[in-house]
Design a protein around this motif. Structure first.
Motif, PDB file in Angstrom:
ATOM      1  N   ARG A  24       0.824  -1.205   0.000  1.00 12.20           N
ATOM      2  CA  ARG A  24       0.000   0.000   0.000  1.00 12.20           C
ATOM      3  C   ARG A  24       0.859   1.255   0.000  1.00 12.20           C
ATOM      4  O   ARG A  24       0.518   2.258  -0.640  1.00 12.20           O
ATOM      5  CB  ARG A  24      -0.939  -0.029   1.221  1.00 12.20           C
ATOM      6  N   GLU A  25       1.979   1.220   0.702  1.00 13.31           N
ATOM      7  CA  GLU A  25       2.896   2.348   0.703  1.00 13.31           C
ATOM      8  C   GLU A  25       3.470   2.563  -0.694  1.00 13.31           C
ATOM      9  O   GLU A  25       3.598   3.700  -1.167  1.00 13.31           O
ATOM     10  CB  GLU A  25       4.028   2.107   1.702  1.00 13.31           C
ATOM     11  N   LYS A  26       3.804   1.459  -1.365  1.00 13.04           N
ATOM     12  CA  LYS A  26       4.351   1.568  -2.725  1.00 13.04           C
ATOM     13  C   LYS A  26       3.321   2.176  -3.681  1.00 13.04           C
ATOM     14  O   LYS A  26       3.643   3.076  -4.467  1.00 13.04           O
ATOM     15  CB  LYS A  26       4.776   0.188  -3.230  1.00 13.04           C
ATOM     16  N   THR A  27       2.092   1.680  -3.633  1.00 15.00           N
ATOM     17  CA  THR A  27       1.088   2.177  -4.568  1.00 15.00           C
ATOM     18  C   THR A  27       0.741   3.641  -4.292  1.00 15.00           C
ATOM     19  O   THR A  27       0.459   4.401  -5.217  1.00 15.00           O
ATOM     20  CB  THR A  27      -0.184   1.309  -4.524  1.00 15.00           C
ATOM     21  N   ALA A  28       0.787   4.038  -3.008  1.00 15.98           N
ATOM     22  CA  ALA A  28       0.535   5.440  -2.682  1.00 15.98           C
ATOM     23  C   ALA A  28       1.626   6.335  -3.277  1.00 15.98           C
ATOM     24  O   ALA A  28       1.343   7.413  -3.823  1.00 15.98           O
ATOM     25  CB  ALA A  28       0.465   5.616  -1.162  1.00 15.98           C
ATOM     26  N   LYS A  29       2.880   5.886  -3.174  1.00 16.35           N
ATOM     27  CA  LYS A  29       3.983   6.643  -3.764  1.00 16.35           C
ATOM     28  C   LYS A  29       3.878   6.671  -5.287  1.00 16.35           C
ATOM     29  O   LYS A  29       4.193   7.684  -5.934  1.00 16.35           O
ATOM     30  CB  LYS A  29       5.318   6.030  -3.341  1.00 16.35           C
ATOM     31  N   PHE A  30       3.451   5.560  -5.863  1.00 23.48           N
ATOM     32  CA  PHE A  30       3.277   5.481  -7.317  1.00 23.48           C
ATOM     33  C   PHE A  30       2.215   6.491  -7.768  1.00 23.48           C
ATOM     34  O   PHE A  30       2.391   7.220  -8.758  1.00 23.48           O
ATOM     35  CB  PHE A  30       2.873   4.057  -7.702  1.00 23.48           C
ATOM     36  N   GLU A  31       1.110   6.538  -7.052  1.00 24.97           N
ATOM     37  CA  GLU A  31       0.045   7.480  -7.389  1.00 24.97           C
ATOM     38  C   GLU A  31       0.544   8.920  -7.265  1.00 24.97           C
ATOM     39  O   GLU A  31       0.178   9.788  -8.076  1.00 24.97           O
ATOM     40  CB  GLU A  31      -1.164   7.258  -6.480  1.00 24.97           C
ATOM     41  N   LYS A  32       1.384   9.181  -6.262  1.00 26.43           N
ATOM     42  CA  LYS A  32       1.937  10.530  -6.090  1.00 26.43           C
ATOM     43  C   LYS A  32       2.849  10.887  -7.274  1.00 26.43           C
ATOM     44  O   LYS A  32       2.821  12.020  -7.771  1.00 26.43           O
ATOM     45  CB  LYS A  32       2.734  10.588  -4.787  1.00 26.43           C
ATOM     46  N   ASP A  33       3.659   9.919  -7.722  1.00 33.08           N
ATOM     47  CA  ASP A  33       4.506  10.159  -8.891  1.00 33.08           C
ATOM     48  C   ASP A  33       3.660  10.466 -10.125  1.00 33.08           C
ATOM     49  O   ASP A  33       4.004  11.352 -10.925  1.00 33.08           O
ATOM     50  CB  ASP A  33       5.385   8.940  -9.173  1.00 33.08           C
ATOM     51  N   ILE A  34       2.567   9.749 -10.288  1.00 35.55           N
ATOM     52  CA  ILE A  34       1.684   9.992 -11.432  1.00 35.55           C
ATOM     53  C   ILE A  34       1.107  11.398 -11.361  1.00 35.55           C
ATOM     54  O   ILE A  34       1.051  12.129 -12.369  1.00 35.55           O
ATOM     55  CB  ILE A  34       0.558   8.939 -11.476  1.00 35.55           C
ATOM     56  N   GLU A  35       0.682  11.791 -10.161  1.00 38.28           N
ATOM     57  CA  GLU A  35       0.127  13.129  -9.985  1.00 38.28           C
ATOM     58  C   GLU A  35       1.163  14.204 -10.303  1.00 38.28           C
ATOM     59  O   GLU A  35       0.873  15.186 -11.009  1.00 38.28           O
ATOM     60  CB  GLU A  35      -0.366  13.284  -8.547  1.00 38.28           C
ATOM     61  N   ASP A  36       2.387  14.026  -9.796  1.00 40.47           N
ATOM     62  CA  ASP A  36       3.438  15.026  -9.995  1.00 40.47           C
ATOM     63  C   ASP A  36       3.908  15.104 -11.448  1.00 40.47           C
ATOM     64  O   ASP A  36       4.349  16.169 -11.904  1.00 40.47           O
ATOM     65  CB  ASP A  36       4.635  14.714  -9.096  1.00 40.47           C
ATOM     66  N   TRP A  37       3.857  13.991 -12.154  1.00 36.10           N
ATOM     67  CA  TRP A  37       4.380  13.919 -13.516  1.00 36.10           C
ATOM     68  C   TRP A  37       3.273  13.709 -14.557  1.00 36.10           C
ATOM     69  O   TRP A  37       3.543  13.287 -15.675  1.00 36.10           O
ATOM     70  CB  TRP A  37       5.396  12.760 -13.609  1.00 36.10           C
TER      71      TRP A  37
END
Length: 284
Positions: free
Chosen positions: A256-269
């Motif tokens: 869940r921590e990984k997917t949350a970070k992944f979603e944040k990367d998608i949002e930022d980029w």
């Protein structure tokens, strides 16, 4: 027993393989348990159960895999559940691992799994039923310091299993990858975990610390292998089994921590990610 199944379990001499074998037998199933050597020892340990066939199998030997599958069907007539469990860990910085060490880890964890799967699937396809359960790892869902090579073998298992699930579904066969977290088995013992001969000092603060941690945490992991084995029984009896089954609170939290970070990367980029199509296919 009306729901009796025939299980084929690799790497059954200890750890997950042994516990799953015990649980499957306790439920009244028939089990083909494979070991690399001394099959009589496992048979005796399990009191020569009449529902048990112990056979020798080095999963890296394709001919042995084909022979073991034939022995299984000759003995019990079918194979309903395949548990690809055999494999081992490699603790190393990616740069530290030699070409031979990497090949050997892939040989057991990926190519060995494929050898056994190819040997078993013709029987499942013929009967139009079955369940292939591939044991991956939390390291197949997340990258970790010191586990890059080993984790990559489990990432491979994830991709193989996802594709198999799609390919086999029309044939009445399921495929699941199980991702255990940190369980109290022999995985971190020297007999199961290989540490590379080559050590690079520059990685002392990362991989070096992981080597120390692996020694300290051995036999103190939170996961209970007996409870994992019962989860496998539930999985094998499920009417509609999942493609992924992460086991352990640690695995779930890390994913869940990984997917949350992944979603944040998608949002930022987002603009970069969505800005790479040809202009004439924007909005496709």
């Amino acid at each position: 027993m009306t729901n009796q199944k025939v299980w084929f379990i690799t790497g059954a001499s200890r750890g997950f393989g042994l516990e799953i074998t015990k649980a499957a037998l306790a439920e009244g199933n028939k089990v083909v348990a494979t070991v690399r050597s001394k099959p009589e020892q496992l048979a005796a340990q399990l009191e020569n159960n009449e529902n048990l066939l112990v056979t020798v199998l080095d999963v890296t030997d394709e001919a042995q895999a084909l022979d073991a599958a034939k022995q299984a069907t000759d003995k019990f007539g079918r194979i309903d559940v395949l548990v690809n469990n055999a494999g081992y860990g490699l603790l190393s910085a990616v740069e530290e691992a030699s070409n031979e060490e990497v090949k050997q880890n892939y040989g057991a964890n990926v190519f060995g799994l494929l050898n056994v799967t190819r040997a078993i699937l013709p029987y499942m396809r013929k009967q139009r039923s079955g369940h292939v359960i591939n044991i991956s790892s939390v390291g197949g869902l997340n990258g970790f310091v010191g586990w890059g090579i080993y984790g990559s073998t489990k990432f491979a298992v994830e991709g193989i299993t996802e594709s198999m699930a799609l390919e086999l579904a029309p044939l009445g066969i399921y495929a699941t990858t199980v991702e255990p977290g940190f369980f109290r088995t022999e995985f971190l013992d020297p007999t199961s975990l290989i540490r590379t001969a080559h050590v690079i000092d520059d990685y002392a603060g990362t991989v070096g610390e992981m080597r120390s941690f692996a020694t300290q945490v051995n036999k103190k992991q939170p996961g209970d292998p007996k409870k994992l084995a019962q989860a496998f029984i539930t999985l094998a009896n499920a009417e509609k089994p999942p493609v992924h089954l992460p086991l352990g609170n640690d695995t779930l939290a890390m994913y869940r921590e990984k997917t949350a970070k992944f979603e944040k990367d998608i949002e930022d980029w987002y603009d970069v990610i969505t800005g790479t199509d040809h202009d004439d296919v924007r909005g496709f």
